[in-house]
Design a protein around this motif. Structure first.
Motif, PDB file in Angstrom:
ATOM      1  N   TYR A 125       0.850  -1.193   0.000  1.00 29.79           N
ATOM      2  CA  TYR A 125       0.000   0.000   0.000  1.00 29.79           C
ATOM      3  C   TYR A 125       0.885   1.242   0.000  1.00 29.79           C
ATOM      4  O   TYR A 125       1.715   1.423   0.889  1.00 29.79           O
ATOM      5  N   PHE A 126       0.717   2.084  -1.033  1.00 33.02           N
ATOM      6  CA  PHE A 126       1.472   3.330  -1.110  1.00 33.02           C
ATOM      7  C   PHE A 126       0.837   4.340  -0.159  1.00 33.02           C
ATOM      8  O   PHE A 126      -0.301   4.766  -0.332  1.00 33.02           O
ATOM      9  N   TYR A 127       1.597   4.718   0.868  1.00 28.79           N
ATOM     10  CA  TYR A 127       1.077   5.571   1.936  1.00 28.79           C
ATOM     11  C   TYR A 127       2.149   6.609   2.276  1.00 28.79           C
ATOM     12  O   TYR A 127       2.948   6.421   3.195  1.00 28.79           O
ATOM     13  N   PRO A 128       2.188   7.732   1.537  1.00 31.43           N
ATOM     14  CA  PRO A 128       3.292   8.683   1.668  1.00 31.43           C
ATOM     15  C   PRO A 128       3.121   9.697   2.794  1.00 31.43           C
ATOM     16  O   PRO A 128       3.674  10.795   2.726  1.00 31.43           O
ATOM     17  N   HIS A 129       2.397   9.339   3.846  1.00 28.20           N
ATOM     18  CA  HIS A 129       2.145  10.260   4.945  1.00 28.20           C
ATOM     19  C   HIS A 129       3.191  10.087   6.051  1.00 28.20           C
ATOM     20  O   HIS A 129       3.728   8.998   6.261  1.00 28.20           O
ATOM     21  N   LYS A 130       3.417  11.144   6.786  1.00 31.12           N
ATOM     22  CA  LYS A 130       4.342  11.092   7.902  1.00 31.12           C
ATOM     23  C   LYS A 130       3.736  10.259   9.025  1.00 31.12           C
ATOM     24  O   LYS A 130       2.577  10.433   9.381  1.00 31.12           O
ATOM     25  N   LEU A 131       4.522   9.330   9.571  1.00 29.09           N
ATOM     26  CA  LEU A 131       4.038   8.432  10.616  1.00 29.09           C
ATOM     27  C   LEU A 131       4.986   8.427  11.802  1.00 29.09           C
ATOM     28  O   LEU A 131       6.212   8.456  11.630  1.00 29.09           O
ATOM     29  N   ASP A 132       4.415   8.369  12.980  1.00 34.79           N
ATOM     30  CA  ASP A 132       5.195   8.208  14.207  1.00 34.79           C
ATOM     31  C   ASP A 132       5.287   6.706  14.491  1.00 34.79           C
ATOM     32  O   ASP A 132       4.315   6.086  14.926  1.00 34.79           O
ATOM     33  N   ILE A 133       6.460   6.134  14.235  1.00 31.37           N
ATOM     34  CA  ILE A 133       6.635   4.682  14.358  1.00 31.37           C
ATOM     35  C   ILE A 133       6.474   4.229  15.807  1.00 31.37           C
ATOM     36  O   ILE A 133       5.927   3.159  16.085  1.00 31.37           O
ATOM     37  N   ALA A 134       6.917   5.053  16.743  1.00 32.98           N
ATOM     38  CA  ALA A 134       6.785   4.692  18.166  1.00 32.98           C
ATOM     39  C   ALA A 134       5.316   4.565  18.560  1.00 32.98           C
ATOM     40  O   ALA A 134       4.939   3.657  19.311  1.00 32.98           O
ATOM     41  N   LEU A 136       2.871   3.810  16.468  1.00 27.07           N
ATOM     42  CA  LEU A 136       2.394   2.592  15.799  1.00 27.07           C
ATOM     43  C   LEU A 136       2.724   1.359  16.637  1.00 27.07           C
ATOM     44  O   LEU A 136       1.898   0.466  16.809  1.00 27.07           O
ATOM     45  N   GLN A 137       3.955   1.317  17.147  1.00 21.51           N
ATOM     46  CA  GLN A 137       4.374   0.182  17.984  1.00 21.51           C
ATOM     47  C   GLN A 137       3.538   0.104  19.259  1.00 21.51           C
ATOM     48  O   GLN A 137       3.159  -0.994  19.704  1.00 21.51           O
ATOM     49  N   GLN A 138       3.250   1.248  19.846  1.00 21.20           N
ATOM     50  CA  GLN A 138       2.451   1.265  21.063  1.00 21.20           C
ATOM     51  C   GLN A 138       1.043   0.736  20.796  1.00 21.20           C
ATOM     52  O   GLN A 138       0.486  -0.040  21.589  1.00 21.20           O
ATOM     53  N   ALA A 139       0.476   1.137  19.657  1.00 22.32           N
ATOM     54  CA  ALA A 139      -0.854   0.647  19.280  1.00 22.32           C
ATOM     55  C   ALA A 139      -0.828  -0.855  19.009  1.00 22.32           C
ATOM     56  O   ALA A 139      -1.746  -1.587  19.413  1.00 22.32           O
ATOM     57  N   ALA A 140       0.231  -1.324  18.348  1.00 23.73           N
ATOM     58  CA  ALA A 140       0.352  -2.752  18.053  1.00 23.73           C
ATOM     59  C   ALA A 140       0.433  -3.568  19.335  1.00 23.73           C
ATOM     60  O   ALA A 140      -0.185  -4.636  19.448  1.00 23.73           O
ATOM     61  N   ARG A 141       1.201  -3.087  20.303  1.00 24.23           N
ATOM     62  CA  ARG A 141       1.321  -3.792  21.582  1.00 24.23           C
ATOM     63  C   ARG A 141      -0.013  -3.782  22.340  1.00 24.23           C
ATOM     64  O   ARG A 141      -0.359  -4.759  23.008  1.00 24.23           O
ATOM     65  N   LYS A 172       7.589  -3.379  11.698  1.00 26.01           N
ATOM     66  CA  LYS A 172       9.018  -3.457  11.386  1.00 26.01           C
ATOM     67  C   LYS A 172       9.319  -2.590  10.167  1.00 26.01           C
ATOM     68  O   LYS A 172       8.586  -2.604   9.184  1.00 26.01           O
ATOM     69  N   GLN A 173      10.416  -1.843  10.277  1.00 26.84           N
ATOM     70  CA  GLN A 173      10.894  -1.031   9.155  1.00 26.84           C
ATOM     71  C   GLN A 173      12.004  -1.796   8.462  1.00 26.84           C
ATOM     72  O   GLN A 173      13.019  -2.131   9.072  1.00 26.84           O
ATOM     73  N   GLU A 174      11.813  -2.106   7.173  1.00 27.78           N
ATOM     74  CA  GLU A 174      12.805  -2.849   6.398  1.00 27.78           C
ATOM     75  C   GLU A 174      13.115  -2.043   5.145  1.00 27.78           C
ATOM     76  O   GLU A 174      12.454  -2.195   4.113  1.00 27.78           O
ATOM     77  N   GLY A 175      14.110  -1.170   5.250  1.00 26.29           N
ATOM     78  CA  GLY A 175      14.401  -0.274   4.137  1.00 26.29           C
ATOM     79  C   GLY A 175      13.242   0.694   3.938  1.00 26.29           C
ATOM     80  O   GLY A 175      12.798   1.359   4.874  1.00 26.29           O
ATOM     81  N   ALA A 176      12.731   0.755   2.722  1.00 21.41           N
ATOM     82  CA  ALA A 176      11.616   1.648   2.422  1.00 21.41           C
ATOM     83  C   ALA A 176      10.272   1.018   2.752  1.00 21.41           C
ATOM     84  O   ALA A 176       9.231   1.667   2.627  1.00 21.41           O
ATOM     85  N   MET A 199      -4.681   1.753  13.227  1.00 29.17           N
ATOM     86  CA  MET A 199      -3.354   2.082  13.758  1.00 29.17           C
ATOM     87  C   MET A 199      -2.691   3.195  12.961  1.00 29.17           C
ATOM     88  O   MET A 199      -1.967   4.034  13.521  1.00 29.17           O
ATOM     89  N   LEU A 200      -2.914   3.222  11.654  1.00 27.96           N
ATOM     90  CA  LEU A 200      -2.326   4.293  10.846  1.00 27.96           C
ATOM     91  C   LEU A 200      -2.848   5.659  11.273  1.00 27.96           C
ATOM     92  O   LEU A 200      -2.122   6.662  11.209  1.00 27.96           O
ATOM     93  N   GLN A 201      -4.092   5.715  11.719  1.00 28.52           N
ATOM     94  CA  GLN A 201      -4.630   6.979  12.234  1.00 28.52           C
ATOM     95  C   GLN A 201      -3.900   7.386  13.522  1.00 28.52           C
ATOM     96  O   GLN A 201      -3.705   8.572  13.778  1.00 28.52           O
ATOM     97  N   VAL A 202      -3.481   6.391  14.300  1.00 30.20           N
ATOM     98  CA  VAL A 202      -2.665   6.669  15.490  1.00 30.20           C
ATOM     99  C   VAL A 202      -1.292   7.179  15.057  1.00 30.20           C
ATOM    100  O   VAL A 202      -0.778   8.168  15.592  1.00 30.20           O
ATOM    101  N   GLY A 203      -0.696   6.498  14.073  1.00 31.70           N
ATOM    102  CA  GLY A 203       0.621   6.904  13.585  1.00 31.70           C
ATOM    103  C   GLY A 203       0.640   8.289  12.980  1.00 31.70           C
ATOM    104  O   GLY A 203       1.658   8.996  13.037  1.00 31.70           O
ATOM    105  N   LYS A 204      -0.495   8.715  12.414  1.00 33.13           N
ATOM    106  CA  LYS A 204      -0.611  10.070  11.856  1.00 33.13           C
ATOM    107  C   LYS A 204      -0.984  11.101  12.920  1.00 33.13           C
ATOM    108  O   LYS A 204      -1.121  12.287  12.616  1.00 33.13           O
ATOM    109  N   LYS A 205      -1.185  10.647  14.148  1.00 35.71           N
ATOM    110  CA  LYS A 205      -1.591  11.482  15.280  1.00 35.71           C
ATOM    111  C   LYS A 205      -2.989  12.069  15.094  1.00 35.71           C
ATOM    112  O   LYS A 205      -3.310  13.118  15.666  1.00 35.71           O
ATOM    113  N   LYS A 206      -3.802  11.377  14.322  1.00 35.21           N
ATOM    114  CA  LYS A 206      -5.212  11.751  14.186  1.00 35.21           C
ATOM    115  C   LYS A 206      -6.033  11.121  15.305  1.00 35.21           C
ATOM    116  O   LYS A 206      -7.120  11.594  15.634  1.00 35.21           O
TER     117      LYS A 206
END
Length: 243
Positions: A125-134, A136-141, A172-176, A199-206
């Motif tokens: 999925y092409f998703y060129p938005h800024k994401l907070d990976i931390a 995302l991880q918190q939501a996943a846990r 997990k971040q694997e390259g791009a 979770m992506l809405q969490v990563g976008k801080k929405k």
């Protein structure tokens, strides 16, 4: 009557899903057609894990019964099947074995790429938005702390319970490529895509983590985001106790 498992792998882009459907192309229909051509018998397959239209699988299973001896005819069957469907093996199992009910866990991945890449467009999925990976991880846990996933189940699903056990859940971040990995004892219809989209809405801080928790607890599927497309989703593995 002897029972056989078929292990399959497929790219779901051109199919309406895993299970046979009227007036639609499916993985099951293609394999049943190939079996009839090669073995000159009609076999009705039982599937292990349903995948929706456009979803891929590195590993999935069918089973069927046959009163004739079936060898591993995967080489010949693969010559009949389209290039985007592969039979990895056919093997004899105990007559009471069931490829759906005997599986004790399933593993999925969802792939996201954030820089335009024509070689990934039908597999991620092409998703060129800024994401907070931390975040995302918190939501996943957080997902691992819950059992009732009614929020992430699409409507009109005929299941007796929406209880599931999430065994692993992480990004997990694997390259791009950004990949969500999840395993559980069972999954509801649309569940992985619903979790990823929310979770992506969490990563976008929405959506905040506390709001995310409330969404899970609400058991209301209208509060989840199912908008992520199917091509990023892969069924990676179906686990059985005996193999």
């Amino acid at each position: 009557m002897p029972r056989y498992f078929i292990e399959v792998s497929y790219k779901g882009t051109n199919y309406s899903g895993f299970q046979i459907q009227q007036n639609a192309n499916s993985i099951q229909a293609e394999i049943e057609k190939a079996l009839k051509i090669y073995y000159k018998e009609d076999y009705k397959l039982t599937g292990s894990s349903r995948t929706d239209a456009g979803v891929h699988a590195m590993q999935n299973f069918f089973h069927f019964d046959s009163d004739i001896e079936i060898g591993d005819g995967s080489y010949h069957l693969n010559a009949i099947l389209p290039a985007d469907v592969v039979i990895k093996r056919i093997f004899l199992v105990e007559s009471q074995s069931h490829c759906r009910f005997d599986a004790f866990s399933r593993e999925y991945t969802y792939h996201i790429y954030r820089q335009k890449d024509p070689f990934l467009q039908d597999r991620a999925y092409f998703y060129p938005h800024k994401l907070d990976i931390a975040l995302l991880q918190q939501a996943a846990r957080e997902l691992m702390q819950h059992q009732d996933f009614a929020t992430f189940s699409k409507r009109n699903t005929q299941v007796k319970t929406t209880l599931c056990t999430i065994l692993t859940s992480e990004w997990k971040q694997e390259g791009a490529l950004l990949t969500y990995q999840v395993s559980g004892n069972r999954f509801l219809r649309g569940m992985v895509r619903g979790m990823v989209g929310t979770m992506l809405q969490v990563g976008k801080k929405k959506t905040s983590i506390s709001q995310f928790i409330n969404i899970i607890k609400s058991k209301d599927c209208t509060k989840a985001d199912f908008a992520v497309p199917p091509q990023g989703l892969f069924l990676q593995k179906v686990n059985f106790p005996s193999f």
